[in-house]
Design a protein around this motif. Structure first.
Motif, short mmCIF file in Angstrom:
data_model
loop_
_atom_site.label_atom_id
_atom_site.label_comp_id
_atom_site.label_asym_id
_atom_site.label_seq_id
_atom_site.Cartn_x
_atom_site.Cartn_y
_atom_site.Cartn_z
N ALA A 3 0.87 -1.18 0.00
CA ALA A 3 0.00 0.00 0.00
C ALA A 3 0.90 1.22 0.00
O ALA A 3 1.92 1.24 0.70
N PHE A 4 0.55 2.21 -0.81
CA PHE A 4 1.30 3.46 -0.84
C PHE A 4 0.41 4.60 -0.41
O PHE A 4 -0.70 4.77 -0.93
N LEU A 5 0.92 5.40 0.54
CA LEU A 5 0.24 6.64 0.88
C LEU A 5 0.95 7.73 0.10
O LEU A 5 2.13 8.02 0.36
N LEU A 6 0.29 8.27 -0.89
CA LEU A 6 0.88 9.27 -1.77
C LEU A 6 0.38 10.65 -1.36
O LEU A 6 -0.82 10.95 -1.48
N GLU A 7 1.30 11.47 -0.86
CA GLU A 7 0.89 12.82 -0.42
C GLU A 7 1.07 13.81 -1.56
O GLU A 7 2.14 13.91 -2.14
N VAL A 65 -3.46 5.14 -1.56
CA VAL A 65 -4.24 6.15 -0.83
C VAL A 65 -3.64 7.52 -1.18
O VAL A 65 -2.46 7.77 -0.91
N VAL A 66 -4.44 8.38 -1.80
CA VAL A 66 -3.95 9.73 -2.12
C VAL A 66 -4.31 10.64 -0.95
O VAL A 66 -5.48 10.72 -0.56
N VAL A 67 -3.30 11.28 -0.38
CA VAL A 67 -3.51 12.12 0.81
C VAL A 67 -3.21 13.58 0.46
O VAL A 67 -2.10 13.90 0.00
N ALA A 68 -4.17 14.46 0.67
CA ALA A 68 -3.93 15.89 0.43
C ALA A 68 -3.09 16.43 1.58
O ALA A 68 -3.33 16.13 2.75
N GLU A 69 -2.09 17.25 1.22
CA GLU A 69 -1.14 17.74 2.25
C GLU A 69 -1.83 18.53 3.36
O GLU A 69 -1.32 18.59 4.48
#
Ligand code: F6P
Length: 325
Positions: free
Chosen positions: A166-170, A221-225
């Motif tokens: 799983a990648f958390l992409l900020e 998971v795309v995470v907004a900064e």
């Protein structure tokens, strides 16, 4: 031909891919009217110092395809104060500059409004990767930044699928979740975290676990900064407190999103808005921001733009969830 005018172009705040195309458009549209164009070095700082460089059709040749801004940018603290604003207007008067085009996002359009209130005919051009400006459905730089995010997602999926990760992409966006939400939908992410919606880390972990159990080869998971929980803290929560199935990694895209060759959409948008800004000055319609509303170039009074942010349309959140099946 309209009466001879000297105009100054300012790029301010965070650079956005397409700013150079906008500088080119403003310069060539101005020169085609017989006006003189100048560029302010490093945003509003250049106005305060009277640090302008002449811009002609040849000076802006070969820049449309490049990211950043050839004029340099800055987040000028001095220009936020009335003293700096008056100094800038006085410098422009001394130099015989009679109008300004300000290319930038929220902070920059507040600056444009200040110039306008100080008596300088000013037109803003909507440019920020965050896409949070009132007065434009889409701003210069957004399309390129989104394409960079999509490329990152595609790449993370290929490595993630190989190792079951799983990648958390900020991604960037300041306090706005636009980039994260659009990238999640168009990139096919398993989940998205944005500041506009409260996140429960346990529920998010359960969503990723469920994706793992459905046989998904990766969990993106795309995470907004600007979200309450950043990518690192969510990754920590997943590994320390919740079993999500996947091995977890974090990628922070940061400024990589801003420093890219502008896409077709951004070059076209910048060219249309830059030329429209000059057109507005030519017909005396200043004190406005030019942007795109419902597919048309439109002008919105800077008074309605400055200090406001456009709310994010959350309708796509449901689509993102459905497509993550
Ligand atoms: O406003 C554009 C933006 O790239 C935001 O998305 C981000 O939060 C901010 O600028 C970063 O600012 P700086 O380049 O000063 O670090």
């Amino acid at each position: 031909m309209s009466p001879a005018k000297k105009i100054v172009v300012v790029t301010s705040g965070g650079d956005a891919p397409g700013m150079n195309a906008a500088i080119r458009a403003v310069t060539r549209a101005a020169c085609s009217r017989g006006w003189e164009a100048f560029g302010s070095r490093h945003g509003f700082e250049g106005l305060i110092k009277g640090d302008l460089r002449p811009l002609g059709p040849r000076e802006v040749g070969g820049i449309m395809q490049t990211g950043g801004t050839i004029l340099g940018s800055a987040r000028s603290k001095r220009f936020k104060e009335a003293e700096g604003q008056l100094e800038a207007v006085a410098q422009l008067e001394r130099l015989g500059v009679s109008a300004a085009v300000v290319i930038g996002g929220n902070g920059s359009q507040q600056g444009a409004y200040a110039l306008s209130r100080a008596g300088l005919p000013t037109v803003g051009v909507a440019s920020t990767i965050d896409n949070d400006l009132v007065g434009s459905d889409v701003t210069i730089g957004v399309d390129t930044a989104l394409n960079v995010a999509l490329e990152a997602i595609d790449r993370l999926k290929s490595t993630g699928s190989s190792l079951g990760r799983a990648f958390l992409l900020e991604v960037m966006g300041r306090d706005c979740g636009y980039l994260a939400l659009m990238a999640a939908v168009a990139g096919g992410a398993e989940a998205v975290v944005i500041p506009e919606v409260e996140t429960d880390p346990d529920k998010l972990a359960a969503e990723i676990r469920a994706a793992y159990e459905r046989g998904k080869p990766h969990g993106i998971v795309v995470v907004a900064e600007g979200s309450r929980y950043n990518a690192a803290s969510l990754a920590h929560h997943f590994t320390e407190h919740k079993e999500v199935g996947f091995d977890v990694r974090v990628t922070i895209l940061g400024h990589v999103q801003r420093g890219a060759r502008p896409t077709y959409a951004d070059r076209m948008l910048a060219t249309r808005l830059g030329a429209a800004a000059v057109d507005h000055l030519g017909t005396g319609r200043h004190g406005v921001l030019v942007g795109m509303l419902r597919g048309e170039v439109a002008a919105t009074p800077l008074a309605e733009v400055a200090g406001k942010t456009k709310p994010l349309d959350l309708a796509l959140l449901e689509l993102a969830g459905m497509m993550a099946l």
